[in-house]
Scaffold this motif. Structure first.
Motif: not given
Length: 166
Positions: A107-121
């Protein structure tokens, strides 16, 4: 006396290289197959997963869809996209924390469990910079983005190992 001759020859060679302005990059271009050359010339874009190989789900996806994408692509993470821009990331670590919280995966949505400040390159950086970033942040994967956040690819520590960067 042979040791002294070798030391003198090495000293002369180094002095000549310095006088000519010979750099690590010049060495890398002369010896691209060696480990130093590979570390200095190989770019993130050369080893990242791109196109359909990028683990990616839309922001509206369910947690279950994100888990399936992670399993299918095998990088231990998935990018969460808002259009073609990165909104967040969901990793194996996020999954463990989600399970610890006894979340109903169906029942969960990914937007409620994702890390929003992702490390990118960025894709044009040298691959050894990705290794340094992963080591510094104690993470195993990176999403590759342009400076304005458009998703270009993904890579993990195994990709760096295969490329001979580690």
């Amino acid at each position: 006396s042979t040791t002294a001759s070798l030391a003198m020859g090495d000293a002369l060679a180094i002095a000549l290289l310095e006088a000519r302005g010979f750099t690590e990059n010049d060495f890398a271009r002369s010896h691209p197959g060696g480990s130093l050359g590979r570390r200095l010339l190989l770019r993130v874009s050369d080893i990242m997963h791109s196109g359909p190989a990028i683990p990616i789900v839309p922001l509206q996806a369910s947690l279950k869809q994100a888990l399936l994408e992670m399993s299918n692509k095998g990088l231990g993470m998935t990018a969460i996209a808002d259009g073609n821009r990165l909104a967040g990331v969901f990793t194996d670590g996020d999954l463990r924390r989600t399970l610890d919280a006894e979340t109903d995966i169906n029942r969960a949505h990914i937007k409620d469990h994702m890390t929003t400040d992702a490390v990118t390159i960025e894709p044009d950086l040298i691959a050894s910079a990705a290794l340094s970033l992963m080591d510094e942040r104690k993470i195993n994967g990176l999403i590759v983005t342009t400076p304005n956040g458009e998703i270009q690819g993904a890579l993990n520590m195994h990709d760096l190992l295969k490329a001979g960067i580690v």
